[in-house]
Design an enzyme around this catalytic site. Structure first.
Site, short mmCIF file in Angstrom:
data_model
loop_
_atom_site.label_atom_id
_atom_site.label_comp_id
_atom_site.label_asym_id
_atom_site.label_seq_id
_atom_site.Cartn_x
_atom_site.Cartn_y
_atom_site.Cartn_z
N HIS A 83 40.39 38.86 39.17
CA HIS A 83 41.34 37.88 38.62
C HIS A 83 42.32 38.56 37.66
CE1 HIS A 83 39.73 34.16 40.26
NE2 HIS A 83 38.50 34.52 39.92
N ASP A 115 30.37 36.37 47.62
CA ASP A 115 30.68 34.96 47.88
C ASP A 115 32.09 34.80 48.44
OD1 ASP A 115 31.69 35.81 45.45
OD2 ASP A 115 31.10 34.01 44.35
N HIS A 116 32.97 35.77 48.07
CA HIS A 116 34.37 35.75 48.55
C HIS A 116 35.02 37.02 48.02
CE1 HIS A 116 35.35 34.87 44.42
NE2 HIS A 116 34.46 33.88 44.46
N SER A 148 33.62 30.04 43.64
CA SER A 148 32.23 30.53 43.56
C SER A 148 31.21 29.41 43.62
CB SER A 148 32.03 31.33 42.27
OG SER A 148 32.73 32.52 42.34
N GLU A 178 23.23 38.73 40.39
CA GLU A 178 24.67 38.65 40.57
C GLU A 178 25.41 39.65 39.69
OE1 GLU A 178 28.54 35.70 40.53
OE2 GLU A 178 27.19 35.73 38.83
N THR A 205 27.73 30.98 40.20
CA THR A 205 26.88 31.61 41.21
C THR A 205 25.39 31.50 40.87
OG1 THR A 205 28.69 33.09 41.73
CG2 THR A 205 26.54 33.66 42.64
ZN ZN Z 1 36.64 33.96 40.82
#
Ligand code: ZN
Length: 352
Positions: free
Chosen positions: A251, A289-290, A76, A242, A129
Site C-alpha cells: 500500500h 490472500d491477494h 483481506s 500471517e 486475516t
Molecule cells: Zn491491503
C-alpha cells in the site's frame, strides 16, 4: 505354544492398528499467509535474498483465484473468509456470507477434531486475516467486537499486536481479566516459560512495528516457540501464521519495506520446513490472500540482483496468487482453483 503365538499376534495387530490410527489423527497443519504477496513480491524478495527462497523447497504449487463475492479485487476480510471458511463474501466482511449466514472457520472445525490451535500475526491479532479464523462480523473495522469474539473463542495460543482492543474499550470491559484461563505474556522468554494450556502473547498495544524499525519477536522465533509449545500435546495442531505487513508495504509502494518483510517471512517458512522435516506428519501451505500494489519488476542487473520497479496502484489487484505446499496431502494443492478450495483441501486433509 499355540496360545502364546495367538496372544503375540493379537498384540502385534493391536499395536499396528493403534499406530495407524494415531498416524491418521496426527496430521498437523501450518497455514502461512503472506498478505499482499503476489508473484512479484516473491520474485523481488527472492532476488533481494541473492536469488534464493525457502519456497523452492516446497514440491507442490497451485494457483488461487482471489476475487471476492462482490469484486474482482478482493480485500483481506473477504479473502481471509474464503480461505478460512470456504465461502466467498462481500469485501469488508469477516466470517459471514452474502446471505448473512455465520460461517465456521477451518480453525474452529479443527477443534472439533481435537486439534490444538494457534495464530501468529505481525499485525494486531484482530486484523482482518487472523480474525477470519475466529470472528464473524459485518465490518472488519469492528475491532472491539472482534477482540470480544476472540476472548470467547478458543484459540489456544496466539501471538500478535493490539492489546488495547482488549483493555481500552468503549464498553469499559477488560477482556484480559475476563480471559481468566489464559496466561498473558509480553516476551518470547515468558511465552516459552509458561506452562499454561492457553497463552496470549501481545507483541504491542496497537499495530506492531515494521520489521525495518526493529519489530520483535522475529516471525521465525515466534513460529519456533509456537511449534515447540503446540506440538507438545498428544493432539495434532492447526496453526495460522500471517506475515501481515507485506500488504502494508505494498500500500505504501515501499520496495525496501516489502523486501524486508518478505525476507522475514521466508525465514519463518524455513523454520516451518525444519519442523516438518522432523515431524513428517505436517502439512505446510504457504499462500497469499491477494496481491498488493501491482508491483512490476521492469529491469535490473543479475550482478547483485539490483531491480528497477514500477507500482500499478496503492490498493490491491485481481492477480491470481501462488499456493506452495509440502507434506502429506500437499499434492492436492496443485492446479488452478478458487481461494475457497484452500479451505476444502485443508478440511479434506484433516478429515482423512
Ligand atoms: Zn491491503
Amino acid at each position: 505354544m499355540k496360545k502364546i503365538l495367538f496372544f503375540l499376534i493379537s498384540i502385534a495387530f493391536f499395536l499396528s492398528f493403534n499406530l495407524n490410527s494415531q498416524e491418521k489423527k496426527n496430521l498437523n497443519v501450518i497455514l502461512m499467509i503472506g498478505d499482499g504477496m503476489g508473484m512479484s513480491q516473491i520474485t523481488s524478495g527472492m532476488y533481494s535474498l541473492n536469488n534464493r527462497t525457502s519456497l523452492e523447497k516446497m514440491p507442490h504449487i497451485g494457483i488461487s483465484k482471489t476475487h471476492s463475492y462482490s469484486s474482482l479485487v478482493t480485500d483481506s476480510a473477504a479473502a481471509g473468509t474464503a480461505i478460512a471458511c470456504g465461502e466467498k463474501t462481500i469485501n469488508g466482511t469477516l466470517g459471514i456470507n452474502p446471505q448473512n449466514k455465520q460461517l465456521e472457520s477451518i480453525l474452529e472445525i479443527s477443534k472439533d477434531y481435537g486439534y490444538k490451535t494457534g495464530i501468529i500475526a505481525t499485525s494486531s491479532i484482530v486484523h482482518a486475516t487472523p480474525a477470519a479464523f475466529y470472528a464473524n462480523v459485518i465490518s472488519r473495522n469492528q475491532y472491539e467486537d472482534i477482540a470480544l469474539q476472540l476472548s470467547q473463542n478458543e484459540v489456544d495460543f496466539f501471538v500478535g499486536g493490539g492489546r488495547d482492543y482488549f483493555t481500552k474499550r468503549d464498553d469499559k470491559r477488560n477482556l484480559i481479566k475476563e480471559m481468566s484461563d489464559y496466561d498473558f505474556v509480553y516476551s518470547l522468554k515468558k511465552f516459552n516459560e509458561s506452562t499454561s494450556n492457553k497463552i496470549g502473547f501481545f507483541t504491542s498495544l496497537g499495530d506492531p512495528y515494521r520489521i525495518i524499525d526493529g519489530r520483535k519477536p522475529k516471525l521465525s522465533d515466534a513460529i519456533e516457540a509456537m511449534l515447540d509449545k503446540i506440538s507438545s500435546y498428544e493432539n495434532p495442531f492447526f496453526l495460522v501464521v500471517e506475515s501481515s505487513q507485506i500488504d502494508w508495504a505494498g500500500h505504501a509502494n515501499d520496495f525496501n519495506w516489502i523486501n524486508a518483510e518478505f525476507r522475514e517471512f521466508d525465514e519463518a517458512i524455513q523454520s516451518a520446513i525444519n519442523f516438518s522435516n522432523k515431524n513428517k506428519n505436517t502439512l505446510i501451505i504457504v499462500t497469499a490472500d491477494h496481491e498488493t500494489g501491482g508491483l512490476a519488476i521492469t529491469g535490473g542487473k543479475v550482478r547483485r540482483f539490483t531491480m528497477r520497479t514500477k507500482w500499478g496502484t496503492i490498493g490491491h489487484t485481481a492477480e491470481m496468487v501462488p499456493v506452495f505446499s509440502t507434506g502429506p496431502k500437499s499434492e492436492t494443492f496443485s492446479g488452478i482453483y478458487d481461494n475457497t478450495d484452500i479451505f476444502k483441501k485443508i478440511l479434506n486433509a484433516i478429515e482423512n
